[in-house]
Design a protein around this motif. Structure first.
Motif, mmCIF file in Angstrom:
data_model
loop_
_atom_site.group_PDB
_atom_site.id
_atom_site.type_symbol
_atom_site.label_atom_id
_atom_site.label_comp_id
_atom_site.label_asym_id
_atom_site.label_seq_id
_atom_site.Cartn_x
_atom_site.Cartn_y
_atom_site.Cartn_z
ATOM 1 N N ASP A 20 33.495 38.777 30.948
ATOM 2 C CA ASP A 20 34.203 40.058 30.884
ATOM 3 C C ASP A 20 35.662 39.781 31.189
ATOM 4 O O ASP A 20 36.026 38.655 31.584
ATOM 5 N N ASP A 21 36.504 40.796 31.028
ATOM 6 C CA ASP A 21 37.869 40.683 31.520
ATOM 7 C C ASP A 21 38.010 41.586 32.739
ATOM 8 O O ASP A 21 37.009 42.103 33.250
ATOM 9 N N ALA A 22 39.212 41.783 33.222
ATOM 10 C CA ALA A 22 39.420 42.565 34.441
ATOM 11 C C ALA A 22 39.979 43.950 34.139
ATOM 12 O O ALA A 22 40.488 44.620 35.033
ATOM 13 N N SER A 23 39.837 44.405 32.889
ATOM 14 C CA SER A 23 40.449 45.674 32.490
ATOM 15 C C SER A 23 39.675 46.892 32.976
ATOM 16 O O SER A 23 40.217 47.996 33.024
ATOM 17 N N GLY A 24 38.410 46.715 33.306
ATOM 18 C CA GLY A 24 37.571 47.856 33.653
ATOM 19 C C GLY A 24 36.879 48.468 32.457
ATOM 20 O O GLY A 24 36.007 49.338 32.611
#
Length: 248
Positions: A20-24
């Protein structure tokens, strides 16, 4: 040794190993054709397992999506969708999450002994809560699933659960899908954390299949030992941190 299910671990990552990324916001690491492949794999399993962090962060449904595959399961005398299973070390789960609310199938929560009473109090109407020891005894969980008729278990994450199963040497098959991009953010969750993995340079996994699926690639790995795919084994384990991801 106690019997356990055949364990298939399924994950999609970026080229640099992030789930995943950290964007939410959800990060698309796969495509429609691969989601359909995952659905087919799910339909062939008796249970799907994710960590409590995945239930909280992703609110997955964990259902067989294809009507034809659901009908085939019913024709075989099975439920439309596999059992849903989660592991928790803290018991903080929302009974209204889609994991519990969707699907006419049993939901099983294996909770560490320290939180099992609280989990039963909040989840008893929507799930079977099982005391899994303290620290959580993964082989005991697998033996209990086997006793419930689970012969094939699909593990869908997230990173803490992947690390737990892989460092315990309790994976019979690994489906690794690689997306064609990098994330490059050290604050984002990765496929696995640090740990004593048994599959090092002296004992690498065996690449059994590569398959291009549109712009992603599936790598299917098996342990080297010729009897590892069908053996029943175990060892005491604990639940690592719950930063989780699922294919749903």
């Amino acid at each position: 040794m106690a019997e356990r299910p055949y364990i298939l671990l399924s994950v999609a990552t970026s080229i640099d190993g992030y789930i995943d990324d950290a964007s939410g916001e959800p990060l698309a690491l796969s495509n429609a054709a691969d989601f359909d492949r995952v659905d087919e794999v799910r339909a062939g399993c008796d249970a799907i397992l994710v960590g409590a962090g995945t239930v909280r962060a992703d609110d997955p449904r964990l259902l067989v999506r294809s009507a034809a595959r659901r009908a085939e399961r019913v024709r075989r005398g099975l439920g439309e969708t596999p059992l849903k299973v989660t592991l928790t070390g803290g018991g903080d789960l929302d009974p209204n999450a889609r994991f519990f609310a969707l699907g006419d199938v049993e939901k099983i929560v294996y909770a560490a002994a320290s939180c099992v009473d609280g989990a039963r109090k909040s989840l008893s109407d929507v799930a079977t809560v099982v005391d899994a020891g303290d620290p959580l005894d993964l082989p005991g969980v697998l033996a209990d699933l086997s006793a419930r008729g689970v012969r094939r278990l699909m593990v869908e994450g997230g990173g803490g659960v992947h690390t737990l199963f892989l460092t315990s040497g309790l994976v019979d098959e690994l489906h690794l899908v690689v997306a064609p991009f990098f994330v490059g953010d050290p604050s984002a969750p990765r496929f696995v954390g640090a740990g004593p993995f048994p599959y090092g340079p002296a004992n690498p996994l065996r690449l059994a299949e590569t398959r291009q699926i549109g712009d992603v690639v599936l790598l299917r790995y098996l342990p080297q030992a010729p009897d590892a795919v069908s053996r029943a084994s175990g060892g005491l384990s604990r639940v690592p941190g719950e930063s989780e991801e699922s294919h749903d």
